[in-house]
Design an enzyme around this catalytic site. Structure first.
Site, mmCIF file in Angstrom:
data_model
loop_
_atom_site.group_PDB
_atom_site.id
_atom_site.type_symbol
_atom_site.label_atom_id
_atom_site.label_comp_id
_atom_site.label_asym_id
_atom_site.label_seq_id
_atom_site.Cartn_x
_atom_site.Cartn_y
_atom_site.Cartn_z
ATOM 1 N N ASP A 86 42.944 47.614 33.679
ATOM 2 C CA ASP A 86 44.241 46.945 33.624
ATOM 3 C C ASP A 86 44.572 46.427 35.019
ATOM 4 O O ASP A 86 44.499 47.172 36.010
ATOM 5 C CB ASP A 86 45.329 47.906 33.146
ATOM 6 C CG ASP A 86 45.288 48.120 31.637
ATOM 7 O OD1 ASP A 86 44.361 47.593 30.983
ATOM 8 O OD2 ASP A 86 46.177 48.818 31.110
ATOM 9 N N HIS A 236 42.603 51.552 36.323
ATOM 10 C CA HIS A 236 43.454 50.526 36.928
ATOM 11 C C HIS A 236 42.768 49.961 38.165
ATOM 12 O O HIS A 236 42.283 50.713 39.026
ATOM 13 C CB HIS A 236 44.829 51.094 37.287
ATOM 14 C CG HIS A 236 45.712 51.298 36.091
ATOM 15 N ND1 HIS A 236 45.656 52.441 35.319
ATOM 16 C CD2 HIS A 236 46.649 50.495 35.526
ATOM 17 C CE1 HIS A 236 46.514 52.337 34.324
ATOM 18 N NE2 HIS A 236 47.137 51.162 34.428
#
Length: 270
Positions: A86, A236
């Site tokens: 992400d 992430h």
């Protein structure tokens, strides 16, 4: 008698606090039921890890999600991992992540938002040029479960599609991840109506606090024992720890017998 009642009340309150804290981990270890169905109202994606090395139970089943072209697991009959990242913004680590993926010839999916495309276009183009999927994480990263209107929902995804097309000259892949894992059954239907496959995850850890990064060992302690066949891993790209450990992490998973696959290879994706 009053003391017993008070102790029972305190125990119930403590349990409630623990359950809420688990859910706040962004789906890392939230309680779930094997019989869970897709929630009709807004909810957060959550997982329950019950056996080391085995796939966790999601708060919606594989079968129920499949009705809406949504996944949280891949092929559980193979020692395969689907890597996803992400990308809310560029924090200086994405190119190091891309270098590690290239070294291992490992495909990945990067779920990006408008800010990432606008501020780091060269990195976005590198993702695409090196064969990775660039997926839709919405333009503004809102709570999509609060959007019931199809036109408003569509605008969030279509705006990113347009920006990506302008930036790369290529169409955006039709894989979608709801920001923060917040979704409802209606959201899945809305995404499906736009031709999207919704992708949740079956393994993640708390890596998004940039000022409170886990140590390398803390990351390994979460990511190694919980890996499982068909895992869709969420990391992430803003994480310094992820960038620093990714080369070694991929090596460790390879030593455990795992290979890496694209989301395009998910069972039933067409």
């Amino acid at each position: 008698m009053h003391q017993v009642k008070n102790r029972a009340l305190l125990a119930c309150l403590a349990l409630a606090v623990l359950l809420l804290a688990a859910r706040a981990l962004g789906g890392e270890a939230s309680p779930a039921s094997a019989a869970a169905a897709v929630p009709a109202s807004a909810g957060n994606w959550g997982l329950s890890f019950q056996t080391e090395g085995a796939a966790p139970i999601g708060n919606a089943t594989v079968e129920d999600l499949a009705q809406h072209r949504a996944y949280y697991l891949g092929d559980t009959g193979k020692k395969v991992i689907y890597l996803t990242f992400d990308c809310g913004y560029e924090n200086g680590y994405t190119e190091q992540i891309l270098d590690a993926l290239k070294k291992h010839n490992a495909p990945a999916a990067f779920f990006v938002v408008g800010n990432m495309v606008e501020t780091a276009p060269d990195i976005i183009r590198r993702m695409a040029n090196e064969g990775h999927i660039v997926g839709n994480h919405t333009y503004h990263h809102p709570d999509m479960s609060s959007i019931s209107d199809q036109a408003a929902f569509q605008k969030e995804l279509a705006s990113l599609e347009e920006l990506y097309q302008q930036t790369t000259g290529k169409p955006l892949s039709h894989f979608y991840r709801p920001p923060q894992g917040k979704y409802s059954e209606q959201n899945l239907q809305q995404a499906h109506a736009m031709g999207y496959t919704t992708v949740f995850w079956s393994l993640a850890y708390v890596d998004w606090y940039v000022d409170n990064q886990p140590t390398h060992q803390q990351a390994y302690d979460k990511l190694l024992p919980r890996i499982h066949d068909g895992a869709i891993v969420l990391l992430h790209s803003t994480s310094r720890t992820n960038a620093e450990i990714l080369d070694e992490l991929l090596t460790k998973w390879e030593e455990m017998g795992y290979t890496f696959a694209s989301l395009n290879e998910l069972p039933g994706v067409r």
